[in-house]
Write a protein that holds these residues in place. Structure first.
Motif, PDB file in Angstrom:
ATOM      1  N   SER A   1      44.011  57.270  67.661  1.00 52.07           N
ATOM      2  CA  SER A   1      43.880  55.815  67.674  1.00 52.07           C
ATOM      3  C   SER A   1      42.838  55.368  66.658  1.00 52.07           C
ATOM      4  CB  SER A   1      43.484  55.315  69.072  1.00 52.07           C
ATOM      5  OG  SER A   1      42.333  55.988  69.551  1.00 52.07           O
ATOM      6  N   ARG A   2      43.107  54.229  66.033  1.00 50.75           N
ATOM      7  CA  ARG A   2      42.195  53.679  65.034  1.00 50.75           C
ATOM      8  C   ARG A   2      40.942  53.144  65.696  1.00 50.75           C
ATOM      9  NH1 ARG A   2      42.186  48.301  62.690  1.00 50.75           N
ATOM     10  NH2 ARG A   2      40.808  48.288  60.893  1.00 50.75           N
ATOM     11  N   VAL A   3      39.804  53.427  65.070  1.00 51.90           N
ATOM     12  CA  VAL A   3      38.515  52.911  65.522  1.00 51.90           C
ATOM     13  C   VAL A   3      38.171  51.695  64.686  1.00 51.90           C
ATOM     14  CG1 VAL A   3      36.048  53.397  65.739  1.00 51.90           C
ATOM     15  CG2 VAL A   3      37.724  55.189  66.239  1.00 51.90           C
ATOM     16  N   GLY A   4      37.844  50.595  65.341  1.00 51.27           N
ATOM     17  CA  GLY A   4      37.474  49.382  64.617  1.00 51.27           C
ATOM     18  C   GLY A   4      36.001  49.071  64.776  1.00 51.27           C
ATOM     19  N   PHE A   5      35.392  48.575  63.713  1.00 55.37           N
ATOM     20  CA  PHE A   5      34.020  48.081  63.767  1.00 55.37           C
ATOM     21  C   PHE A   5      34.124  46.559  63.686  1.00 55.37           C
ATOM     22  CE2 PHE A   5      33.918  52.361  62.192  1.00 55.37           C
ATOM     23  CZ  PHE A   5      32.848  52.930  62.868  1.00 55.37           C
ATOM     24  N   ILE A   6      34.017  45.906  64.841  1.00 47.14           N
ATOM     25  CA  ILE A   6      34.382  44.503  64.928  1.00 47.14           C
ATOM     26  C   ILE A   6      33.167  43.596  65.080  1.00 47.14           C
ATOM     27  CG2 ILE A   6      36.642  45.068  65.848  1.00 47.14           C
ATOM     28  CD1 ILE A   6      35.602  44.338  68.613  1.00 47.14           C
ATOM     29  N   VAL A   7      33.370  42.310  64.759  1.00 46.44           N
ATOM     30  CA  VAL A   7      32.329  41.293  64.864  1.00 46.44           C
ATOM     31  C   VAL A   7      32.866  40.161  65.729  1.00 46.44           C
ATOM     32  CG1 VAL A   7      30.839  39.695  63.599  1.00 46.44           C
ATOM     33  CG2 VAL A   7      31.514  41.865  62.548  1.00 46.44           C
ATOM     34  N   GLY A   8      32.128  39.820  66.785  1.00 44.17           N
ATOM     35  CA  GLY A   8      32.570  38.758  67.680  1.00 44.17           C
ATOM     36  C   GLY A   8      32.466  37.381  67.039  1.00 44.17           C
ATOM     37  N   GLU A   9      33.140  36.411  67.675  1.00 39.34           N
ATOM     38  CA  GLU A   9      33.080  35.032  67.179  1.00 39.34           C
ATOM     39  C   GLU A   9      31.659  34.497  67.217  1.00 39.34           C
ATOM     40  OE1 GLU A   9      35.825  31.090  67.741  1.00 39.34           O
ATOM     41  OE2 GLU A   9      35.220  32.164  69.550  1.00 39.34           O
ATOM     42  N   GLY A  10      30.922  34.863  68.238  1.00 38.76           N
ATOM     43  CA  GLY A  10      29.499  34.576  68.301  1.00 38.76           C
ATOM     44  C   GLY A  10      29.126  33.139  68.603  1.00 38.76           C
TER      45      GLY A  10
ATOM     46  N   VAL B   1      23.346  33.660  75.485  1.00 36.01           N
ATOM     47  CA  VAL B   1      23.472  35.097  75.319  1.00 36.01           C
ATOM     48  C   VAL B   1      24.912  35.581  75.526  1.00 36.01           C
ATOM     49  CG1 VAL B   1      22.810  35.575  77.716  1.00 36.01           C
ATOM     50  CG2 VAL B   1      22.517  37.351  75.964  1.00 36.01           C
ATOM     51  N   ASP B   2      25.634  34.946  76.421  1.00 38.11           N
ATOM     52  CA  ASP B   2      27.013  35.380  76.657  1.00 38.11           C
ATOM     53  C   ASP B   2      27.882  35.170  75.420  1.00 38.11           C
ATOM     54  OD1 ASP B   2      26.397  36.168  79.211  1.00 38.11           O
ATOM     55  OD2 ASP B   2      27.135  34.331  80.159  1.00 38.11           O
ATOM     56  N   ALA B   3      27.704  34.037  74.752  1.00 40.52           N
ATOM     57  CA  ALA B   3      28.471  33.765  73.529  1.00 40.52           C
ATOM     58  C   ALA B   3      28.058  34.712  72.410  1.00 40.52           C
ATOM     59  CB  ALA B   3      28.277  32.319  73.093  1.00 40.52           C
ATOM     60  N   VAL B   4      26.776  35.003  72.310  1.00 46.27           N
ATOM     61  CA  VAL B   4      26.278  35.904  71.269  1.00 46.27           C
ATOM     62  C   VAL B   4      26.858  37.303  71.446  1.00 46.27           C
ATOM     63  CG1 VAL B   4      24.218  37.045  70.354  1.00 46.27           C
ATOM     64  CG2 VAL B   4      24.144  34.611  70.909  1.00 46.27           C
ATOM     65  N   ARG B   5      26.952  37.752  72.694  1.00 47.92           N
ATOM     66  CA  ARG B   5      27.402  39.120  72.972  1.00 47.92           C
ATOM     67  C   ARG B   5      28.915  39.254  73.106  1.00 47.92           C
ATOM     68  NH1 ARG B   5      26.311  41.802  77.242  1.00 47.92           N
ATOM     69  NH2 ARG B   5      26.038  43.788  76.151  1.00 47.92           N
ATOM     70  N   SER B   6      29.620  38.167  73.239  1.00 52.70           N
ATOM     71  CA  SER B   6      31.055  38.227  73.469  1.00 52.70           C
ATOM     72  C   SER B   6      31.796  38.806  72.266  1.00 52.70           C
ATOM     73  CB  SER B   6      31.602  36.827  73.765  1.00 52.70           C
ATOM     74  OG  SER B   6      33.013  36.859  73.856  1.00 52.70           O
ATOM     75  N   LEU B   7      32.813  39.599  72.572  1.00 53.09           N
ATOM     76  CA  LEU B   7      33.685  40.129  71.525  1.00 53.09           C
ATOM     77  C   LEU B   7      35.066  39.476  71.571  1.00 53.09           C
ATOM     78  CD1 LEU B   7      32.738  43.915  71.544  1.00 53.09           C
ATOM     79  CD2 LEU B   7      32.133  42.191  69.840  1.00 53.09           C
ATOM     80  N   ASP B   8      35.155  38.350  72.268  1.00 50.14           N
ATOM     81  CA  ASP B   8      36.407  37.598  72.247  1.00 50.14           C
ATOM     82  C   ASP B   8      36.617  37.025  70.846  1.00 50.14           C
ATOM     83  OD1 ASP B   8      36.717  38.127  74.903  1.00 50.14           O
ATOM     84  OD2 ASP B   8      35.894  36.201  75.578  1.00 50.14           O
ATOM     85  N   ASN B   9      37.869  36.897  70.452  1.00 50.00           N
ATOM     86  CA  ASN B   9      38.197  36.326  69.139  1.00 50.00           C
ATOM     87  C   ASN B   9      37.439  37.043  68.013  1.00 50.00           C
ATOM     88  OD1 ASN B   9      39.798  34.277  70.380  1.00 50.00           O
ATOM     89  ND2 ASN B   9      37.922  33.163  70.846  1.00 50.00           N
ATOM     90  N   TYR B  10      37.501  38.361  68.048  1.00 47.50           N
ATOM     91  CA  TYR B  10      36.708  39.152  67.107  1.00 47.50           C
ATOM     92  C   TYR B  10      37.346  39.212  65.722  1.00 47.50           C
ATOM     93  CZ  TYR B  10      40.120  42.861  68.023  1.00 47.50           C
ATOM     94  OH  TYR B  10      41.267  43.583  68.143  1.00 47.50           O
ATOM     95  N   LEU B  11      36.507  39.554  64.763  1.00 47.23           N
ATOM     96  CA  LEU B  11      36.940  39.802  63.389  1.00 47.23           C
ATOM     97  C   LEU B  11      36.836  41.286  63.103  1.00 47.23           C
ATOM     98  CD1 LEU B  11      37.500  38.923  60.359  1.00 47.23           C
ATOM     99  CD2 LEU B  11      35.005  38.853  60.116  1.00 47.23           C
TER     100      LEU B  11
END
Length: 308
Positions: free
Chosen positions: A255-264, A279-289
């Motif tokens: 499986s591919r490993v991704g290094f992702i950035v959250g919407e933040g 803090v929840d928005a900062v740490r969230s990985l929803d809608n990641y890039l």
């Protein structure tokens, strides 16, 4: 869709750390599919044993004991491949060491040894092969990172740091060769090897005729090196156009490993208190890039935020 066995009849492959474990398995599988293989290992005796097995099976291989942790050793290894077979098309950077220590017990020497073999060796061998790859506008580099680098593992701070460095090396170098015939990828393998068996399960190896049985029963935590090598061969083949990816591979799962950035959280005038309160928005990985084309992917998102 292409069909038929992936062959390596026109390829010359260097595999570092090839005397045992993962490297030995990689070399055997390359040779079985027609590649001419240079097995590099600091222990020449085990490299010769592995070569003898390949030759006995009808393959073509030579042993090499140059120290890839030095620039000179890596250069001699590549020279050996070119002198022996006339060209070089694939480099598999597999050599590495592992030992388990908490940070307070990692001496500067332990740190230096880890980086020298694991990270510097990857750089030295790749750089030594680079002029040949550039001249031919073709080459395949398969590096070996680790889940311990991007997921972490206690008592492996030095190992994780070196392995994550290899992931960064892979991602950056792959962008330098985009659009060429050179591709650079990495695997993050998990397999039962001589290096890790004591740490994971008291030195026990798979006891059944089929390692799958021992894995199902919980006797061993993962499959053998032979279950990892097909991923390496796939990435090394000239028909594979993947470039710049890292693949976790173990026990039949790839499986591919991704290094992702959250919407933040966005606020150009933000304060430490704003981060505390969001803090929840900062740490969230929803809608990641997934910044597959480099840091510019994330930077491109900033100007539109000011227009909202």
């Amino acid at each position: 869709m292409p069909s038929g066995q992936l062959r390596f009849d026109d390829d010359v492959v260097i595999v570092t750390g090839a005397g045992r474990g993962l490297g030995r398995s990689h070399a055997q599988q390359f040779a079985a599919r027609g590649a001419r293989v240079v097995l590099n290992d600091i222990d020449l005796d085990v490299a010769k044993e592995a070569v003898a097995e390949i030759v006995a099976a009808g393959g073509t291989a030579v042993a090499d004991d140059n120290n890839i942790a030095t620039e000179e050793g890596a250069a001699e290894l590549v020279k050996h491949a070119l002198d022996e077979f006339g060209t070089l098309t694939v480099v598999v950077n597999n050599a590495g060491i592992i030992n388990y220590h908490k940070l307070e017990d990692i001496t500067p020497q332990l740190w230096s040894d880890m980086v020298s073999v694991t990270l510097n060796g990857t750089y030295f061998v790749t750089r030594a092969a680079w002029p040949t790859f550039l001249a031919n506008d073709y080459g395949r580099v398969v590096n070996t990172t680790s889940n311990a680098g991007f997921a972490g593992n206690e008592t492996l701070v030095h190992y994780g740091a070196a392995k994550l460095g290899i992931a960064g090396f892979t991602k950056a170098l792959s962008q330098e060769v985009a659009g060429t015939g050179i591709h650079v990828n990495a695997i993050a393998p998990m397999a039962v090897t001589r290096m890790n068996r004591d740490a994971f399960f008291g030195g026990k190896e798979s006891a059944s005729d089929d390692w799958r049985d021992d894995l199902k029963s919980g006797r061993v935590p993962m499959g053998p090196p032979s279950a990892v090598s097909p991923t390496v061969l796939w990435l090394a083949h000239r028909d594979t156009q993947v470039n710049g990816d890292v693949f976790s591979t173990s026990s039949g799962k790839v499986s591919r490993v991704g290094f992702i950035v959250g919407e933040g959280y966005f606020n150009p005038d933000y304060t430490p208190e704003d981060l505390r309160d969001n803090v929840d928005a900062v740490r969230s990985l929803d809608n990641y890039l997934d910044p597959v084309r480099g840091t510019g992917d994330e930077l491109a998102l900033i100007p539109p935020l000011f227009q909202q």
